[in-house]
Design an enzyme around this catalytic site. Structure first.
Site, PDB file in Angstrom:
ATOM      1  N   GLY B  13       7.063 -16.918   1.395  1.00 34.65           N
ATOM      2  CA  GLY B  13       5.778 -16.872   1.814  1.00 34.65           C
ATOM      3  C   GLY B  13       4.585 -17.760   1.315  1.00 34.65           C
ATOM      4  N   GLY B  15       1.920 -19.082   1.965  1.00 33.01           N
ATOM      5  CA  GLY B  15       0.699 -19.272   2.503  1.00 33.01           C
ATOM      6  C   GLY B  15      -0.383 -19.358   1.401  1.00 33.01           C
ATOM      7  N   ASN B 108      -0.521  -6.928   1.178  1.00 37.65           N
ATOM      8  CA  ASN B 108      -1.554  -5.816   1.362  1.00 37.65           C
ATOM      9  C   ASN B 108      -1.169  -4.413   1.748  1.00 37.65           C
ATOM     10  OD1 ASN B 108      -3.982  -7.282   1.008  1.00 37.65           O
ATOM     11  ND2 ASN B 108      -3.495  -8.324   3.062  1.00 37.65           N
ATOM     12  N   LYS B 190      -7.838   0.375  -3.639  1.00 41.45           N
ATOM     13  CA  LYS B 190      -8.082  -0.777  -3.178  1.00 41.45           C
ATOM     14  C   LYS B 190      -8.438  -0.784  -1.441  1.00 41.45           C
ATOM     15  CE  LYS B 190      -6.655  -5.938  -2.399  1.00 41.45           C
ATOM     16  NZ  LYS B 190      -5.610  -6.891  -1.927  1.00 41.45           N
ATOM     17  N   GLU B 273      -2.446  -6.979  10.003  1.00 38.51           N
ATOM     18  CA  GLU B 273      -1.653  -6.199   9.188  1.00 38.51           C
ATOM     19  C   GLU B 273      -1.997  -4.704   9.525  1.00 38.51           C
ATOM     20  OE1 GLU B 273      -2.019  -8.440   5.426  1.00 38.51           O
ATOM     21  OE2 GLU B 273      -0.025  -8.445   5.389  1.00 38.51           O
TER      22      GLU B 273
END
Lengths: 313, 313
Positions: B13, B15, B108, B190, B273
């Protein structure tokens, strides 16, 4: 029965609702005067046309005026303005008022009777709940899309003689009308459907009734919102059974891809009645001690979405 | 310290998050291999560039590959795919796995460690919470927009030797990193911020952090959503104080018109997401007996809004 109340009738707010009820009353021989703005010239020339499922009604000659001063004092005023334009009533209503003039608001949501009562006295105020689907398709042309009825009640008191007289006049005009004992209870019962379905039609991005029901998640929040409406009503002393909410979901399946009135307003770029339909019920429920987290979030989102729309204009 | 764990590192991934952490680790001398797709040719030719607030980091030569078969077994895999692409891991990860390979998800929300543990064993799984704002501005070019830190923990057990070794490697690379005792507690902490601010940035139609805070009504539902997150965490045994939620509101005032990551995804037409950030926390909280009406309504709206977007594509 003619000659007695409702006597001389004014219609303030000659959109679909005002023209439909006022037009059918005039067709039945009542003395109805319409306040018109944009449609005045067209209606003076061509009259009013109401397309219904049964017969079409055409009124070639309609009593209409461009100001309430022209109309003058009446016995009954039908108020069918959007609630977002209520402030205009402070200017529009006084010329229509005699000592005994009754004010019948056909507007959506909560707070409209209070608005009138504060300014012109509680004893004048009546309210009507419309269960109809009608659209104005052109100036002076109303389409009655679906069957419906109207419930008439008094503000903070039981049905009185005049309540039954107005209901009778509407019945003579071919409208299914009844006097109700407790107007506020009926308003809350109507909100059980309107709060979720009108709200989600905008907040869930163009969800018709069928869309809300087809998506298990959205249907679940519609039902949850109904629980909040029941809780608010209950805190205010209006008991509505859980089974009534279940029934509101069940009966909606037959509506198909029906667009609630707020969705039509939204799509047409018209003001959405956020305070009457979501704000005032939330405020009243919270003031009475109810916990209304779902209704709050929907109300706040509606405020935000409509404020953005206004800023975009 | 070199030569020991983390040893050979793969980044799946590539990104913004993967390139940022992987790039700084490579810059510090770690043996980092990037799985790349669309950016592969450009990065092979020009390397990676990371613009930070302090100095710019340029890596002219980067070990990158178009498949995990090319990379082969590693000691540590950094997983920075969008959670909406998790199914691809079933194909991508096996070539990277040796008997002791650790899997560190930097993704996340909730459910990612569980996803990895179910397939490749709980003992491999670590999680990292990134508190950074980074964007990929062009192929191979990452902008580190704001300061930030990363918290590393183990799946369902306290920090272990390898947790501290990964944190130390990140620190050597100039990243503020710490090992945490309870990864899930940190994830819930979070979410106290992410659930309202990421959600309202989409459901309240493009509300930046400043927009949410400026509108009393929207700020009130943000705080109400935090109450639901606290209730969910509490039902699962993670006690987070009310004052922590108050502080999350207070600290957000300094962010200004910051766009939460989900809003950037949404604006870019990328998948949001929804399940990791709203769905899984709602499901876990409800399963533990919490009442989460606000979170449910936000989750359902996010599902509906993103489903419409997908259908429009």
């Amino acid at each position: 029965m003619k000659g007695a109340f409702p006597g001389r009738i004014a219609v303030v707010g000659s959109g679909a609702v005002g023209c439909y009820f006022g037009g059918l009353l005039a067709h039945a021989g009542e003395d109805v005067h319409f306040l018109m703005r944009s449609d005045l010239a067209v209606v003076r020339e061509r009259g009013l046309t109401i397309h219904t499922k049964g017969e079409d009604v055409h009124l070639p000659k309609v009593q209409c005026a461009g100001s309430t001063e022209e109309i003058g004092p009446c016995d009954l005023v039908l108020i069918a303005l959007k609630t977002t334009a209520n402030q205009a009533l402070e200017r529009l209503l006084p010329p229509l008022l005699g000592s005994h003039t009754a004010l019948l608001t056909l507007q959506n949501g909560l707070g409209n009777e209070e608005f009138l009562a504060e300014r012109w006295g509680a004893e004048r105020v009546m309210g009507g709940l419309c269960f109809v689907c009608i659209n104005r398709t052109a100036p002076g042309v109303i389409a009655h899309v679906d069957h419906g009825s109207i419930s008439i009640g008094e503000f903070r008191r039981p049905a009185a003689d005049r309540t039954h007289l107005v209901a009778a006049a509407l019945q003579r005009a071919g409208i299914e009308a009844q006097a109700v004992a407790d107007l506020v209870l009926e308003r809350w019962r109507k909100l059980v459907w309107n709060i979720p379905f009108n709200g989600l039609s905008i907040a869930a991005n163009g969800a018709t009734v069928a869309d809300v029901l087809a998506d298990e998640g959205v249907r679940s929040i519609a039902r949850g919102l109904m629980d909040d409406v029941l809780a608010a009503a209950r805190a205010l002393g209006y008991e509505i059974a859980d089974s009534f909410a279940d029934y509101q979901i069940e009966r909606s399946y037959s509506m198909g891809p029906y667009k609630p009135s707020s969705m039509l307003d939204w799509e047409a770029g018209q003001p959405v009645e956020v305070e009457a339909i979501w704000g005032e019920p939330w405020r009243q429920g919270v003031a009475a001690g109810a916990s209304l987290p779902r209704l709050e979030i929907l109300y706040r989102l509606m405020q935000r979405l409509t404020a953005i729309r206004r800023n975009d204009d």
